[in-house]
Design an enzyme around this catalytic site. Structure first.
Site, PDB file in Angstrom:
ATOM      1  N   SER A   1       0.824  -1.207   0.000  1.00  0.00           N
ATOM      2  CA  SER A   1       0.000   0.000   0.000  1.00  0.00           C
ATOM      3  C   SER A   1       0.864   1.265   0.000  1.00  0.00           C
ATOM      4  O   SER A   1       1.829   1.386   0.754  1.00  0.00           O
ATOM      5  CB  SER A   1      -0.924   0.020   1.211  1.00  0.00           C
ATOM      6  OG  SER A   1      -1.645   1.227   1.201  1.00  0.00           O
TER       7      SER A   1
ATOM      8  N   SER B   1      -0.663   4.291   0.347  1.00  0.00           N
ATOM      9  CA  SER B   1      -1.431   5.320   1.056  1.00  0.00           C
ATOM     10  C   SER B   1      -0.739   5.817   2.330  1.00  0.00           C
ATOM     11  O   SER B   1      -0.762   7.022   2.600  1.00  0.00           O
ATOM     12  CB  SER B   1      -2.830   4.812   1.382  1.00  0.00           C
ATOM     13  OG  SER B   1      -3.515   4.570   0.182  1.00  0.00           O
TER      14      SER B   1
ATOM     15  N   LYS C   1     -14.007  -3.554  -0.081  1.00  0.00           N
ATOM     16  CA  LYS C   1     -14.711  -2.351  -0.544  1.00  0.00           C
ATOM     17  C   LYS C   1     -16.230  -2.536  -0.639  1.00  0.00           C
ATOM     18  O   LYS C   1     -16.978  -1.578  -0.501  1.00  0.00           O
ATOM     19  CB  LYS C   1     -14.162  -1.913  -1.909  1.00  0.00           C
ATOM     20  CG  LYS C   1     -12.810  -1.213  -1.831  1.00  0.00           C
ATOM     21  CD  LYS C   1     -12.388  -0.679  -3.178  1.00  0.00           C
ATOM     22  CE  LYS C   1     -11.093   0.099  -3.053  1.00  0.00           C
ATOM     23  NZ  LYS C   1     -10.676   0.740  -4.296  1.00  0.00           N
TER      24      LYS C   1
ATOM     25  N   ASP D   1     -12.622   7.144  -4.973  1.00  0.00           N
ATOM     26  CA  ASP D   1     -12.042   6.677  -6.245  1.00  0.00           C
ATOM     27  C   ASP D   1     -12.727   7.382  -7.421  1.00  0.00           C
ATOM     28  O   ASP D   1     -12.096   7.675  -8.434  1.00  0.00           O
ATOM     29  CB  ASP D   1     -12.237   5.162  -6.411  1.00  0.00           C
ATOM     30  CG  ASP D   1     -11.276   4.366  -5.535  1.00  0.00           C
ATOM     31  OD1 ASP D   1     -10.189   4.887  -5.204  1.00  0.00           O
ATOM     32  OD2 ASP D   1     -11.610   3.218  -5.172  1.00  0.00           O
TER      33      ASP D   1
ATOM     34  N   ALA E   1     -13.924  -4.969 -15.741  1.00  0.00           N
ATOM     35  CA  ALA E   1     -15.217  -4.752 -15.073  1.00  0.00           C
ATOM     36  C   ALA E   1     -15.101  -5.017 -13.572  1.00  0.00           C
ATOM     37  O   ALA E   1     -16.037  -5.493 -12.940  1.00  0.00           O
ATOM     38  CB  ALA E   1     -16.280  -5.636 -15.704  1.00  0.00           C
TER      39      ALA E   1
ATOM     40  N   GLY F   1     -13.224  -3.451  -9.651  1.00  0.00           N
ATOM     41  CA  GLY F   1     -13.394  -2.299  -8.770  1.00  0.00           C
ATOM     42  C   GLY F   1     -12.998  -0.984  -9.417  1.00  0.00           C
ATOM     43  O   GLY F   1     -13.743   0.005  -9.351  1.00  0.00           O
TER      44      GLY F   1
HETATM   45  P1  NAP Z   1     -10.354  -6.320 -10.001  1.00  0.00           P
HETATM   46  O1  NAP Z   1     -11.553  -5.826  -9.277  1.00  0.00           O
HETATM   47  O2  NAP Z   1      -9.774  -7.634  -9.650  1.00  0.00           O
HETATM   48  O3  NAP Z   1     -10.732  -6.358 -11.581  1.00  0.00           O
HETATM   49  C1  NAP Z   1      -9.785  -6.751 -12.531  1.00  0.00           C
HETATM   50  C2  NAP Z   1     -10.399  -6.698 -13.932  1.00  0.00           C
HETATM   51  O4  NAP Z   1      -9.360  -7.015 -14.843  1.00  0.00           O
HETATM   52  C3  NAP Z   1     -11.506  -7.706 -14.144  1.00  0.00           C
HETATM   53  O5  NAP Z   1     -12.449  -7.152 -14.988  1.00  0.00           O
HETATM   54  C4  NAP Z   1     -10.771  -8.883 -14.795  1.00  0.00           C
HETATM   55  O6  NAP Z   1     -11.550  -9.607 -15.690  1.00  0.00           O
HETATM   56  C5  NAP Z   1      -9.716  -8.158 -15.590  1.00  0.00           C
HETATM   57  N1  NAP Z   1      -8.545  -9.016 -15.763  1.00  0.00           N
HETATM   58  C6  NAP Z   1      -7.738  -9.511 -14.775  1.00  0.00           C
HETATM   59  N2  NAP Z   1      -6.767 -10.265 -15.297  1.00  0.00           N
HETATM   60  C7  NAP Z   1      -6.972 -10.275 -16.646  1.00  0.00           C
HETATM   61  C8  NAP Z   1      -6.309 -10.899 -17.718  1.00  0.00           C
HETATM   62  N3  NAP Z   1      -5.223 -11.675 -17.534  1.00  0.00           N
HETATM   63  N4  NAP Z   1      -6.772 -10.684 -18.971  1.00  0.00           N
HETATM   64  C9  NAP Z   1      -7.852  -9.911 -19.158  1.00  0.00           C
HETATM   65  N5  NAP Z   1      -8.544  -9.298 -18.182  1.00  0.00           N
HETATM   66  C10 NAP Z   1      -8.099  -9.474 -16.934  1.00  0.00           C
HETATM   67  O7  NAP Z   1      -9.167  -5.291  -9.918  1.00  0.00           O
HETATM   68  P2  NAP Z   1      -9.253  -3.691  -9.745  1.00  0.00           P
HETATM   69  O8  NAP Z   1      -9.248  -3.350  -8.322  1.00  0.00           O
HETATM   70  O9  NAP Z   1     -10.341  -3.174 -10.592  1.00  0.00           O
HETATM   71  O10 NAP Z   1      -7.816  -3.263 -10.315  1.00  0.00           O
HETATM   72  C11 NAP Z   1      -7.561  -3.285 -11.718  1.00  0.00           C
HETATM   73  C12 NAP Z   1      -6.351  -2.395 -12.004  1.00  0.00           C
HETATM   74  O11 NAP Z   1      -6.631  -1.051 -11.629  1.00  0.00           O
HETATM   75  C13 NAP Z   1      -5.088  -2.786 -11.243  1.00  0.00           C
HETATM   76  O12 NAP Z   1      -3.985  -2.673 -12.112  1.00  0.00           O
HETATM   77  C14 NAP Z   1      -4.982  -1.755 -10.149  1.00  0.00           C
HETATM   78  O13 NAP Z   1      -3.642  -1.480  -9.796  1.00  0.00           O
HETATM   79  C15 NAP Z   1      -5.588  -0.550 -10.824  1.00  0.00           C
HETATM   80  N6  NAP Z   1      -6.170   0.407  -9.848  1.00  0.00           N
HETATM   81  C16 NAP Z   1      -5.694   1.676  -9.860  1.00  0.00           C
HETATM   82  C17 NAP Z   1      -6.230   2.618  -9.015  1.00  0.00           C
HETATM   83  C18 NAP Z   1      -5.713   4.028  -9.046  1.00  0.00           C
HETATM   84  O14 NAP Z   1      -6.079   4.824  -8.176  1.00  0.00           O
HETATM   85  N7  NAP Z   1      -4.891   4.372  -9.983  1.00  0.00           N
HETATM   86  C19 NAP Z   1      -7.263   2.256  -8.114  1.00  0.00           C
HETATM   87  C20 NAP Z   1      -7.720   0.942  -8.140  1.00  0.00           C
HETATM   88  C21 NAP Z   1      -7.168   0.030  -9.009  1.00  0.00           C
HETATM   89  P3  NAP Z   1     -12.561 -10.778 -15.223  1.00  0.00           P
HETATM   90  O15 NAP Z   1     -13.811 -10.063 -14.815  1.00  0.00           O
HETATM   91  O16 NAP Z   1     -12.718 -11.602 -16.430  1.00  0.00           O
HETATM   92  O17 NAP Z   1     -11.891 -11.480 -14.083  1.00  0.00           O
END
Ligand code: NAP
Length: 430
Positions: A176, A178, A227, A263, A288, A290
């Site tokens: 983290s 934060s 969350k 967020d 799709a 978080g």
């Molecule tokens: P999450 O809830 O686990 O969702 C991940 C998404 O990515 C799902 O839709 C998943 O598809 C897809 N995915 C995972 N592995 C994949 C693969 N190998 N090929 C294709 N699709 C794939 O994760 P999240 O929290 O949304 O985080 C996603 C990204 O956003 C991370 O890189 C994280 O670091 C980033 N993030 C950034 C911030 C920021 O403030 N900048 C905040 C939060 C997150 P399925 O539905 O098919 O499993």
């Protein structure tokens, strides 16, 4: 001067220790801290007369039930002038047990110290007065901590008085960013605040809420995997959390837990900083999970016609149904469309994940705004490809910092500096 058997690093004899302590008393030291099984405790009334003895007990392995902790303190009280005990705190329930033990022992009216070791132990040191203990331990300098969970003296001094204690709740939390961002903001503004890590398993969320109230915490951020699961435990939600159906910030006010989602604010500010206006634009969100939820909400609020494509089609369809102006689209169909904004919300390209593009490069073109929610590395292959095609690119830093700024404002009613949080974040990352 603890011996190696007592978990310390002193390798001299007991007599060397005695000589040292005697000279310390002569030099005006008022307290000597001795382990409960130290043979030197027998010299209390003779050679060590003139100083008060803190009789210490350390358990580097774990936290026993509250009654056992109280028993240990009682035994230490019998052997010295002031009892002190420290236990490795491995879970939220262990932390609550330690708080209970402190409450129980404080009924004796005796001066004492009780603290936790480890990540979760930090709270017991910062919130020593809420625990009712007479004193606690700090390191003289940052980086010179004598026990895990110890905080440096300068920070402890800043926290004297009416402190603001916040933190991050999730599991795991080792990566983290934060704490660095929020603690830099507290220090720069000179506020008596501290942001701690609160690793919490699913079944311990309710215990965490009890701990937060007991220690008078101002609030906390929430991350993976809580969350959504924390929602039923909260008293109310603000509009953003209600719309997204997820919470990343909880404020504790008059004993009530209020959920926010910063967020969405972070995503909105990031998109705006890249020049996204919203109305009349079309956007594609890949993923799709978080992060997508926050981005889709931000784009929909800005007025963009938004499409979601995802590896698991049903999740894209279900997410799209929760918003107006949002539809799901097949990956292959999306590659034939012209979008003004494209956002990657999958972990593809993130450090430790496959270095693959989340969608075919034909979707990227000149004049687009292309955002990647990933911030490590700072430029993913996806962003490099978009830049090569002439798109305006933006990584996940702006979203992360802006969500942190908004959470900080919710906790403190103060504005932190974007640059201070960004530099703290980069200091940890690169
Ligand atoms: P999450 O809830 O686990 O969702 C991940 C998404 O990515 C799902 O839709 C998943 O598809 C897809 N995915 C995972 N592995 C994949 C693969 N190998 N090929 C294709 N699709 C794939 O994760 P999240 O929290 O949304 O985080 C996603 C990204 O956003 C991370 O890189 C994280 O670091 C980033 N993030 C950034 C911030 C920021 O403030 N900048 C905040 C939060 C997150 P399925 O539905 O098919 O499993």
């Amino acid at each position: 001067m603890r011996t190696t058997q007592q978990g310390g690093g002193f390798i001299g004899s007991e007599n060397d220790r005695l000589v040292f302590f005697k000279s310390a008393i002569k030099g005006g030291f008022e307290f000597i801290d001795l382990e409960h099984d130290s043979p030197l405790l027998d010299k209390r009334a003779s050679d060590l007369k003139g100083a008060k003895i803190i009789c210490s007990y350390h358990d580097l392995k774990g936290t026993p039930p509250p009654n056992t902790m109280v028993d240990i303190l009682v035994r230490c009280a019998a052997k010295g002038d002031v009892p002190k005990a420290a236990f490795m705190v491995g879970s939220m329930s262990a932390l609550l047990d330690l708080i209970d033990a402190a409450r129980l022992f404080s009924f004796t009216g005796k001066d004492f110290s009780l603290m936790g070791m480890g990540e979760l132990g930090e709270l017991t040191r910062i919130c020593a007065s809420e625990l009712g203990v007479g004193f606690t331990y700090a390191s003289l300098e940052r980086g010179k901590e004598a026990a895990p969970g110890q905080v440096d003296l300068q920070t402890m001094k800043r926290l004297a008085g009416e402190r603001i204690v916040t933190g991050i709740v999730g599991h795991p939390l080792s990566h983290s960013l934060s704490p660095a961002m929020h603690n830099a903001a507290f220090a720069t503004l000179g506020l008596p605040g501290r942001y701690v890590v609160l690793p919490t398993m699913d079944h311990e969320l309710e215990t965490l809420l009890q701990v937060a109230v007991e220690l008078d915490m101002r609030g906390f951020n929430v991350t993976i995997p809580h969350k959504v699961s924390i929602l039923p435990l909260l008293d109310r939600l603000d509009a953003s959390a209600e719309r997204v159906g997820a919470v990343n910030t909880v404020l504790i006010e008059d004993g009530q837990f209020i959920g926010y989602n910063t967020d969405v604010y972070g995503a909105t500010m990031a998109l705006r900083s890249a020049g996204v206006e919203g109305k009349g634009t079309t956007a594609l969100v890949i993923g799709a999970g978080g992060a997508s939820r926050a981005l889709v909400c931000a784009l929909s609020d800005l007025g963009a016609r938004t499409f979601i494509c995802n590896r698991t089609k049903e999740k894209a369809e279900s997410l799209a149904r929760s918003f107006k102006n949002v539809r799901s689209i097949e990956m292959a169909d999306a590659q034939k469309e012209n979008f003004d904004v494209v956002v990657n919300c999958t972990p593809l390209g993130m450090k430790g994940f496959p270095d693959e593009l989340p969608i075919g490069p034909e979707v990227l073109r000149s004049g687009q705004v292309v955002m990647d929610t990933i911030y490590n590395p700072s430029k993913t292959r996806f962003l490099a490809e978009a830049e090569r095609k002439g798109a305006v690119i933006i990584n996940g830093e702006a979203m992360l910092v802006n969500q942190g700024l908004k959470a900080f404002e919710i906790f403190t009613s103060k504005q932190a500096s974007y640059e201070v949080m960004l530099n703290a974040l980069r200091g940890v990352l690169y």
